[in-house]
Design a protein around this motif. Sequence first.
Motif, short mmCIF file in Angstrom:
data_model
loop_
_atom_site.label_atom_id
_atom_site.label_comp_id
_atom_site.label_asym_id
_atom_site.label_seq_id
_atom_site.Cartn_x
_atom_site.Cartn_y
_atom_site.Cartn_z
N ALA A 73 0.86 -1.18 0.00
CA ALA A 73 0.00 0.00 0.00
C ALA A 73 0.89 1.23 0.00
O ALA A 73 1.81 1.34 0.82
N ALA A 74 0.63 2.13 -0.93
CA ALA A 74 1.43 3.35 -1.01
C ALA A 74 1.16 4.21 0.22
O ALA A 74 0.04 4.24 0.74
N PRO A 75 2.17 4.92 0.71
CA PRO A 75 1.95 5.85 1.82
C PRO A 75 0.90 6.89 1.48
O PRO A 75 0.67 7.22 0.31
N THR A 76 0.28 7.43 2.51
CA THR A 76 -0.78 8.43 2.32
C THR A 76 -0.31 9.60 1.47
O THR A 76 -1.03 10.07 0.58
N ALA A 77 0.91 10.08 1.71
CA ALA A 77 1.41 11.23 0.96
C ALA A 77 1.56 10.90 -0.52
O ALA A 77 1.34 11.76 -1.38
N VAL A 78 1.94 9.66 -0.83
CA VAL A 78 2.07 9.26 -2.23
C VAL A 78 0.70 9.20 -2.90
O VAL A 78 0.51 9.68 -4.02
N ARG A 79 -0.28 8.62 -2.21
CA ARG A 79 -1.63 8.55 -2.77
C ARG A 79 -2.18 9.95 -2.99
O ARG A 79 -2.85 10.22 -3.99
N ALA A 80 -1.90 10.86 -2.05
CA ALA A 80 -2.38 12.24 -2.21
C ALA A 80 -1.71 12.91 -3.40
O ALA A 80 -2.36 13.64 -4.17
N GLY A 81 -0.41 12.69 -3.58
CA GLY A 81 0.29 13.26 -4.73
C GLY A 81 -0.24 12.74 -6.04
O GLY A 81 -0.41 13.48 -7.01
N ARG A 82 -0.52 11.44 -6.09
CA ARG A 82 -1.07 10.84 -7.31
C ARG A 82 -2.45 11.42 -7.62
O ARG A 82 -2.74 11.75 -8.77
N ALA A 83 -3.30 11.51 -6.60
CA ALA A 83 -4.64 12.06 -6.81
C ALA A 83 -4.57 13.50 -7.31
O ALA A 83 -5.33 13.90 -8.20
N LEU A 129 4.80 18.25 -8.04
CA LEU A 129 4.23 17.10 -7.35
C LEU A 129 5.12 15.87 -7.45
O LEU A 129 5.11 15.01 -6.56
N ASP A 130 5.90 15.78 -8.52
CA ASP A 130 6.71 14.59 -8.77
C ASP A 130 8.14 15.00 -9.14
O ASP A 130 8.62 14.74 -10.24
N PRO A 131 8.86 15.62 -8.20
CA PRO A 131 10.19 16.18 -8.53
C PRO A 131 11.21 15.12 -8.92
O PRO A 131 12.14 15.41 -9.68
N ASP A 132 11.06 13.89 -8.42
CA ASP A 132 12.01 12.83 -8.72
C ASP A 132 11.53 11.88 -9.81
O ASP A 132 12.18 10.86 -10.07
N PRO A 138 5.84 1.59 -8.35
CA PRO A 138 5.52 0.83 -7.13
C PRO A 138 6.61 1.00 -6.08
O PRO A 138 7.79 1.09 -6.41
N ARG A 139 6.19 1.06 -4.85
CA ARG A 139 7.06 1.30 -3.70
C ARG A 139 7.58 2.74 -3.67
O ARG A 139 8.60 3.04 -3.04
N ALA A 140 6.89 3.65 -4.34
CA ALA A 140 7.31 5.06 -4.32
C ALA A 140 7.27 5.59 -2.90
O ALA A 140 6.40 5.24 -2.10
N ARG A 141 8.24 6.41 -2.58
CA ARG A 141 8.31 7.04 -1.27
C ARG A 141 7.88 8.50 -1.40
O ARG A 141 8.01 9.11 -2.48
N PRO A 142 7.36 9.08 -0.32
CA PRO A 142 6.95 10.49 -0.39
C PRO A 142 8.09 11.40 -0.82
O PRO A 142 9.23 11.25 -0.36
#
Length: 387
Positions: A73-83, A129-132, A138-142
């Motif tokens: 499950a992606a971290p909350t911050a990652v899900r927020a960035g994707r949304a 939102l996606d500087p890197d 998958p397994r993206a970190r905030p």
Amino acid sequence: MQEPGGRLGIRLRIAPETRCCEIHSTRPVTASQVFIGRTPAETAQVLPRLYSICGQAQACACATALEHALGQAAPTAVRAGRAAAVASETRREHLWRILIDWPAALDEPADHLALARVHGLTRTLLAALDPDADLFIPRARPATTDQRVLAETRDALDTLLEARVFGMSPAHWYARIDTPERLADWAASGVSQAARLLQRVIVDDLAGLGASAVAPLPALDERALADLLPRLADPGFIAAPTWDGAPRETTPLTRQHHHPLIGALGAGLLARLAAQLVEVAAPPLIEPPPTAALDGGLGVGRAAAARGELIHLVRLDARDHIADYRILAPTEWNFHPRGALALALEALEPAPETELRRRAGLLIAALDPCVAFDLTLTGPSEVPPCA
């Protein structure tokens, strides 16, 4: 030469008292099979390049499906960035129609300058939102986002929308224009090309144009979607999907049915156009909740793409490589041969051919197929009767 994204052929057969619509598609609905045998990481890297239209939504659904299948499950911050990235892309796609296609319906020049500015601001926002460039892996970190850049870019976009679309701040429009009467008053102000198009629709008595009885695609849980995977082995089902044996609709109209304005407008042309404006003006989305685990290496990913719900389904083998990958896109639901557009066109009242073509074009643009299309109008003796 066939276009990579495919094309829709829409033929409306006109008889004195009836209309009959036929829709044919050359969209490559089984192209995702190229990922079989690849690793999740390879798939997440390649898929957004293969599906460039609504690339953020495709990348989001892909990453979510792969993580789901891997039991992560992606971290909350990652899900927020994707949304946030998908919402920004959706807003840009709607503005493409509002600033380019809607003026054409008024015989007015398109607002290319404003759209170019929208594209530039959206690129800046997505980069922040996606500087890197790993938000959808998958397994993206905030990531460490530059909040100042985000805030400044969003403010600049709101200023542009106030000047070129709403005549007031998007937030104020979203909160204030909540009844058909207030929408009509705003449209009558003629403050923008968008307002003038809605005014034309109202004055020409086209508000209910093309309302159909096709039911919305219901909110389906992960298990219900995963159960579709065997049926998706049939390319015919992917090209013309059904739920409970019937075509369904998934559009901004069905997505915004809870908004008081859209709920009061019905399901015709005016409601469809207004739903796009609502999505442009809406506040940022809250990230979706994590998905429930499934057995057997199955994964489901979803994204609120500009044209409706985008669904990815994946099955991994024992080595965690792709064993099956299927995509259900909103175009296949909405442009089903007996779906929302077909029934909307068949419901058109008799009119001269020029007017019928204009009305059909408005309905097609409102549902937005995301690929090029050909619209052909024929007389009753030119083609065999429809089934």
